[in-house]
Design a protein around this motif. Sequence first.
Motif, mmCIF file in Angstrom:
data_model
loop_
_atom_site.group_PDB
_atom_site.id
_atom_site.type_symbol
_atom_site.label_atom_id
_atom_site.label_comp_id
_atom_site.label_asym_id
_atom_site.label_seq_id
_atom_site.Cartn_x
_atom_site.Cartn_y
_atom_site.Cartn_z
ATOM 1 N N PRO A 1 63.730 14.653 11.337
ATOM 2 C CA PRO A 1 64.521 13.426 11.180
ATOM 3 C C PRO A 1 65.331 13.443 9.889
ATOM 4 O O PRO A 1 64.870 13.962 8.875
ATOM 5 C CB PRO A 1 63.468 12.321 11.142
ATOM 6 C CG PRO A 1 62.213 12.996 10.701
ATOM 7 C CD PRO A 1 62.270 14.384 11.256
ATOM 8 N N ARG A 2 66.522 12.899 9.956
ATOM 9 C CA ARG A 2 67.404 12.858 8.791
ATOM 10 C C ARG A 2 67.804 11.405 8.525
ATOM 11 O O ARG A 2 68.801 10.924 9.066
ATOM 12 C CB ARG A 2 68.658 13.716 9.030
ATOM 13 C CG ARG A 2 68.353 15.209 9.203
ATOM 14 C CD ARG A 2 69.627 16.006 9.424
ATOM 15 N NE ARG A 2 69.353 17.419 9.577
ATOM 16 C CZ ARG A 2 69.210 18.270 8.567
ATOM 17 N NH1 ARG A 2 69.335 17.832 7.342
ATOM 18 N NH2 ARG A 2 68.954 19.542 8.802
ATOM 19 N N PRO A 3 67.026 10.700 7.697
ATOM 20 C CA PRO A 3 67.366 9.310 7.407
ATOM 21 C C PRO A 3 68.754 9.184 6.778
ATOM 22 O O PRO A 3 69.233 10.100 6.100
ATOM 23 C CB PRO A 3 66.279 8.885 6.423
ATOM 24 C CG PRO A 3 65.151 9.840 6.666
ATOM 25 C CD PRO A 3 65.811 11.138 7.029
ATOM 26 N N SER A 4 69.375 8.050 7.002
ATOM 27 C CA SER A 4 70.707 7.787 6.445
ATOM 28 C C SER A 4 70.645 6.563 5.558
ATOM 29 O O SER A 4 69.852 5.641 5.788
ATOM 30 C CB SER A 4 71.713 7.563 7.575
ATOM 31 O OG SER A 4 72.931 7.061 7.065
ATOM 32 N N ASN A 5 71.506 6.538 4.548
ATOM 33 C CA ASN A 5 71.609 5.392 3.666
ATOM 34 C C ASN A 5 72.905 4.617 3.910
ATOM 35 O O ASN A 5 73.428 3.965 3.032
ATOM 36 C CB ASN A 5 71.524 5.837 2.198
ATOM 37 C CG ASN A 5 71.296 4.686 1.254
ATOM 38 O OD1 ASN A 5 70.610 3.732 1.590
ATOM 39 N ND2 ASN A 5 71.896 4.750 0.068
ATOM 40 N N THR B 1 61.624 4.256 23.707
ATOM 41 C CA THR B 1 61.295 4.272 22.280
ATOM 42 C C THR B 1 60.632 2.959 21.861
ATOM 43 O O THR B 1 59.451 2.939 21.519
ATOM 44 C CB THR B 1 62.534 4.544 21.418
ATOM 45 O OG1 THR B 1 63.523 3.543 21.676
ATOM 46 C CG2 THR B 1 63.108 5.920 21.708
ATOM 47 N N SER C 1 56.351 13.197 8.809
ATOM 48 C CA SER C 1 57.550 13.189 9.655
ATOM 49 C C SER C 1 57.659 14.470 10.471
ATOM 50 O O SER C 1 57.983 14.436 11.660
ATOM 51 C CB SER C 1 58.801 13.011 8.787
ATOM 52 O OG SER C 1 58.792 11.762 8.150
ATOM 53 N N SER D 1 61.257 11.071 19.349
ATOM 54 C CA SER D 1 62.087 10.542 18.266
ATOM 55 C C SER D 1 61.245 9.775 17.249
ATOM 56 O O SER D 1 60.165 9.265 17.572
ATOM 57 C CB SER D 1 63.164 9.623 18.838
ATOM 58 O OG SER D 1 62.566 8.466 19.408
ATOM 59 N N PRO D 2 61.714 9.649 16.007
ATOM 60 C CA PRO D 2 60.945 8.955 14.969
ATOM 61 C C PRO D 2 60.681 7.488 15.294
ATOM 62 O O PRO D 2 59.682 6.935 14.828
ATOM 63 C CB PRO D 2 61.840 9.086 13.727
ATOM 64 C CG PRO D 2 62.696 10.272 13.993
ATOM 65 C CD PRO D 2 62.939 10.279 15.474
ATOM 66 N N ILE D 3 61.557 6.853 16.074
ATOM 67 C CA ILE D 3 61.387 5.440 16.380
ATOM 68 C C ILE D 3 60.406 5.208 17.515
ATOM 69 O O ILE D 3 59.971 4.086 17.762
ATOM 70 C CB ILE D 3 62.754 4.792 16.728
ATOM 71 C CG1 ILE D 3 62.677 3.259 16.677
ATOM 72 C CG2 ILE D 3 63.243 5.245 18.089
ATOM 73 C CD1 ILE D 3 62.328 2.686 15.341
ATOM 74 N N THR E 1 54.351 4.910 17.154
ATOM 75 C CA THR E 1 53.678 5.561 16.019
ATOM 76 C C THR E 1 52.329 4.944 15.681
ATOM 77 O O THR E 1 51.671 5.400 14.748
ATOM 78 C CB THR E 1 54.563 5.515 14.759
ATOM 79 O OG1 THR E 1 54.924 4.149 14.491
ATOM 80 C CG2 THR E 1 55.815 6.355 14.933
#
Length: 334
Positions: free
Chosen positions: A328-332, A152, A245, A231-233, A236
């Motif tokens: 992808p499901r970003p988290s806070n 990644t 996304s 994966s998003p990371i 890019t």
Amino acid sequence: MRLNRRTALGLGTMATAGTVLGAAAPASAAEATEAAPTTPARAARRVATVFSKHSAEAGGNWQAYVSVADPSGTPVVSVEADADRRIEAYSVNKIAVATAVLDKVDRGLLTLDQRVEVTAEIVVPGGDGIFSLDGAYPSSVTLGHVLATFLTVSDDTSVRLCGLVCPAAEINSILVAKGFPNTQVQLVANPNRYFLGTSTPRETHDLLRALVGGTLLSPASTTYLLGLLRSPIAFTDGIRRTMSSDERARIATKAGWYGDARHEAGVIFDRSGAAVLTYALFADGQANPEDFGATHPAVQARAAMGPKFLAAVDRIAGAGKTFRINAPRPSNGG
């Protein structure tokens, strides 16, 4: 574009591909006459036109092999530019190294949850990635963590950590046994270390095709490896730079950069998760070799190619096994 032997060979091969696929119209005309090709052959011609336009604008040397899946038979070759030249693959060969490591996992010789020691001596100072940043050694991580950073953020220290569990000569022998004699790491005096070595555009393409075809690794290792590359990371700056996304989640990709080389290889999936386009794009000799960012001409060219490649195959069905595309499901936090 600087016209030297390598460039001339690439242009000559592209001309051959154009003869097989039909003469490619200028990019603007092709895009105006058919917004979304509906057959693999038409999609392949569109991809060839896009590659020709943007690689010429970037200049330098391009070695490439790209195909579009055809559910009824053999994939349609879209780009074949100096595709059998054995060249330094740099970090694109991390896919091959990970394949060798996961082959040992498949044979029960390694496990993803086993620990790998990270010593101060093994960390590459100032290298790409994260291990050179934390400054807390010795430590240990799982082999799964090593592979995740390896593919990644393209961590340089992870090259050495993979060598601890799969020595260089073993990597090469595994790849030869799987049918990739030109995709080899370069051995050094320490048997557990290596330079990332060579490949050809065709072999890198074929390795990726074997991966999505399920003939390279076990189903579990295949899903794991594609999950890292998709994966998003993951990288890019190139093919995926200007995608949403959801679009990025349809691309499994790995880039490699060193000296004046800027490479990228990967797979585009259709909306169901079946592989629909496979690409190996190796480039060198462009301007600004000291620029390792998104403004390098070859990286900008791939960023322009990416959305057009995706659009060219968007109405084409992929072939073979499908792989679930997880948004992808970003988290806070929390």
